[in-house]
Design an enzyme around this catalytic site. Structure first.
Site, PDB file in Angstrom:
ATOM      1  NE  ARG A 110      -4.261   1.867   1.261  1.00  0.00           N
ATOM      2  CZ  ARG A 110      -5.183   2.180   0.236  1.00  0.00           C
ATOM      3  NH1 ARG A 110      -5.420   1.678  -1.006  1.00  0.00           N
ATOM      4  NH2 ARG A 110      -6.061   2.821   0.736  1.00  0.00           N
ATOM      5  CB  THR A 387      -9.331  -0.984  -7.054  1.00  0.00           C
ATOM      6  OG1 THR A 387      -9.441   0.224  -6.320  1.00  0.00           O
ATOM      7  CG2 THR A 387      -8.525  -2.067  -6.336  1.00  0.00           C
ATOM      8  CB  THR A 405      -6.197   0.480  -6.273  1.00  0.00           C
ATOM      9  OG1 THR A 405      -6.850   1.621  -6.709  1.00  0.00           O
ATOM     10  CG2 THR A 405      -5.632   0.802  -5.124  1.00  0.00           C
ATOM     11  CG  ASN A 407      -8.497   6.348  -4.431  1.00  0.00           C
ATOM     12  OD1 ASN A 407      -9.274   5.413  -4.345  1.00  0.00           O
ATOM     13  ND2 ASN A 407      -8.581   7.477  -4.105  1.00  0.00           N
ATOM     14  CG  ASP A 429      -8.462   5.287  -0.153  1.00  0.00           C
ATOM     15  OD1 ASP A 429      -9.763   5.978  -0.609  1.00  0.00           O
ATOM     16  OD2 ASP A 429      -8.248   4.341  -0.791  1.00  0.00           O
ATOM     17  CB  SER A 459     -12.610  -1.158   1.046  1.00  0.00           C
ATOM     18  OG  SER A 459     -12.926  -0.042   1.789  1.00  0.00           O
ATOM     19  N   GLY A 479     -14.114  -1.661  -6.576  1.00  0.00           N
ATOM     20  CA  GLY A 479     -15.184  -1.065  -6.185  1.00  0.00           C
ATOM     21  C   GLY A 479     -15.277  -0.137  -5.144  1.00  0.00           C
ATOM     22  N   GLY A 480     -13.927   0.436  -4.539  1.00  0.00           N
ATOM     23  CA  GLY A 480     -13.919   1.153  -3.307  1.00  0.00           C
ATOM     24  C   GLY A 480     -14.733   0.559  -2.170  1.00  0.00           C
TER      25      GLY A 480
HETATM   26  N1  GLY Z   1      -8.789   2.985  -2.983  1.00  0.00           N
HETATM   27  C1  GLY Z   1      -9.820   2.243  -2.771  1.00  0.00           C
HETATM   28  C2  GLY Z   1      -9.281   1.287  -1.435  1.00  0.00           C
HETATM   29  O1  GLY Z   1      -8.076   1.004  -1.202  1.00  0.00           O
HETATM   30  O2  GLY Z   1     -10.175   0.629  -0.751  1.00  0.00           O
END
Ligand code: GLY
Length: 575
Positions: A110, A387, A405, A407, A429, A459, A479-480
């Site tokens: 991340r 993503t 992702t 984002n 985020d 998420s 899908g966020g």
């Molecule tokens: N950018 C969406 C997530 O990481 O949940």
């Protein structure tokens, strides 16, 4: 209307075929229901959002590479073929099941906040959040983790050299890709964001500003050079070499805060996955800084006490229980979840069966509890949508579930000059201000406040489900905020409702995230069902189809792959 009909033709025909097969063989046991799926194979399977990348992965499996080799090559290839989400300038999570040791690891690559990040960096003089700054400026980018993450996965769990794993991506960037209808549509949709940045516009649009039409060739020369540098010098080219230098120079130029020092200090984290059980299966998913695994398991734990198999898929009773469980989990997310190095996440409590029973008792079986009446609870003592996910299984018993992702689609839209690399806008985020929703409507507080070096809460839920201690289902989705509930529904559809993987993928989905207080439903539910849900107090809202799962199921030595039909261009392919 036509889209809706075509959306249903496949599942309906699959159901018909299952029925026919069952009649012919005089049997309708659960295994036969579960196995019918569009792609089947015995040696391995790859499911991704983009067909060229899937073929790259399958080729590697065919040459004897393992699932991690294939996944890493796919990850780099998608950075070329699926620029809206595949990336070098973003981050993600990879869940690996290593057959040799029988163990699973969660590789956290991340993005992190730069060292100069401050809590209020997206607030104006009046204390209001300036969305433009956290979403579409150089300030929106976190320090990217993808190159480090994929390289480390390969080094520890793969068999190929980085050079070999990068070769297909380099070829695709250099020789160019044949533009698909999906890519033309996507670039057109995001034209405004992209053309603001000359460096980006010059890559993704022609010199006269027009779009690449389907079947034209898109070459990405700078990206090819960057990929070649990484192949020659390793990830250091990105974090401590010429690519990093260009990226940091671009940041200085555009007013971003990522420095060479930030890049040098970036570290991948190997984490212990979060684990739960569901009706005799083991669920292995992503721990914080993702909220995905914890809340996936939390919702499954609540639902485990309910006989939703008998209540039936897509029945008002089942949908009601799912929505109420989702609300409780997302309320907890807002209070308890953040980067575990900066915030004590009560993980064991949140995923405990005892806590789930306590939450289950709060559910009124007949009425929707309004969101304002739900507060985050205290677990018993003891986390655009654009993503992308891919899944790989191989003949050696390994499995990879990867979600990564930028984002939003194309992230911030900024390409660091001379690199061909699109930069994420993952900083959005974070919770820019307590109680102010981010782009996905998610609320957060102190746990997910901006701090230097911290990872924003995610998420993303790359998940592997085990049956009899063997990888059974590999799944995940973009899908966020809807990633968690989308992944959940694949699991419920396969385990509880015994659907084929195709049907589990195609079945209409619901989503509730506590706030805003609305039950999102995809097209496809019976009007009568929706009426009953409204009568129970749910604020039902019809949404566009969401998520794009890429899943693989393994039953009795056979792989079944299913790519979500909701987005064009995906492919599940085995060999
Ligand atoms: N950018 C969406 C997530 O990481 O949940």
């Amino acid at each position: 209307m036509r889209r809706r009909i075509s959306f249903w033709i496949f599942p309906v025909s699959v159901v018909f075929l299952i029925f026919l097969a069952a009649c012919m063989h005089g049997q309708r046991d659960s295994a036969s229901w579960a196995v019918l799926s569009p792609a089947t194979a015995v040696n391995g399977m790859v499911a991704t959002q983009e067909s060229l990348a899937t073929q790259v992965g399958v080729q590697i499996l065919k040459q004897g590479g393992n699932a991690v080799d294939a996944a890493v090559a796919v990850g780099f290839a998608l950075a070329v073929t699926l620029p809206q989400a595949g990336n070098l300038g973003g981050g993600g999570f990879m869940m690996v099941h290593d057959a040799k040791s029988g163990k699973q690891v969660a590789i956290d690559y991340r993005e992190t906040a730069p060292a100069s990040a401050v809590k209020d960096m997206y607030l104006d003089a009046n204390g209001n959040v300036v969305e433009e700054r956290s979403r579409f400026s150089a300030l929106s980018a976190g320090v990217p983790g993808t190159v480090a993450g994929l390289s480390l996965a390969l080094e520890r769990y793969g068999t190929l050299t980085l050079k070999k794993a990068l070769a297909p991506a380099i070829r695709l960037a250099e020789e160019g890709i044949v533009v698909t209808e999906a890519l033309t549509t996507s670039l057109e949709k995001h034209r405004e964001t992209l053309i603001r940045w000359p460096e980006t516009a010059k890559i993704f649009f022609k010199a006269d500003g027009s779009s690449y039409a389907p079947n034209e060739v898109l070459r990405q020369k700078d990206l090819a050079k960057s990929l070649r540098k990484i192949a020659e010098e390793g990830p250091a080219a990105f974090y401590n070499g010429s690519i990093g230098e260009k990226l940091a120079a671009d940041m200085r130029q555009q007013g971003g805060w990522i420095t060479r020092e930030d890049l040098r200090n970036y570290r991948v984290k190997i984490r212990e996955p979060v684990r739960g059980t569901y009706r005799g299966h083991e669920i292995v998913s992503m721990p914080p800084p993702s909220s995905g695994g914890i809340h996936l398991i939390q919702i499954l734990n609540i639902l485990e006490s309910e006989n939703i198999q008998v209540l039936g898929a897509a029945s008002p009773d089942t949908l009601h229980l799912m929505a109420e469980s989702m609300k409780l989990a997302y309320a907890d997310r807002s209070l308890h979840l953040g980067d575990p190095e900066f915030w004590k996440v009560p993980m064991r409590g949140l995923i405990s069966k005892t806590y789930a029973r306590k939450l289950g008792q709060l559910i009124d079986k007949k009425r929707a509890t309004p969101a304002e009446a739900i507060k985050p609870h205290n677990p018993v003592p003891y986390e655009s949508r654009e993503t992308t996910h891919f899944s790989v299984m191989d003949r050696y018993g390994n499995a990879v579930s990867n979600t990564y992702t930028l984002n939003f689609s194309y992230g911030s839209g900024i390409v660091a000059a001379g690199t061909g690399i699109l930069l994420n806008n993952e900083m959005d985020d974070f919770s820019a201000k307590p109680g102010v929703p981010n782009a996905y409507g998610l609320i957060g507080g102190q746990a997910n406040a901006i701090e230097p070096g911290k990872r924003p809460l995610s998420s993303m839920s790359p998940t592997i489900v085990f049956r009899n201690k063997k990888p059974f289902l590999v799944t995940g989705s973009p899908g966020g905020s809807r990633i968690i509930t989308t992944t959940l529904q694949i699991i419920l559809n396969v385990i509880d409702h015994e659907m084929s993987l195709a049907d589990a993928t195609h079945a209409a989905r619901i989503h509730h995230q506590w706030l805003p207080d609305r039950l999102e439903v995809e097209p496809g539910f019976a009007p009568e069902t929706l009426k009953k849900l409204k009568n129970r107090g749910h604020r039902v809202e019809l949404t566009e189809p969401f998520g794009s799962t890429q899943s693989i199921l393994k039953i009795e030595g056979r792989f079944y792959g299913a790519s979500d039909p909701r987005r064009k261009g995906a492919l599940a392919l085995g060999h």
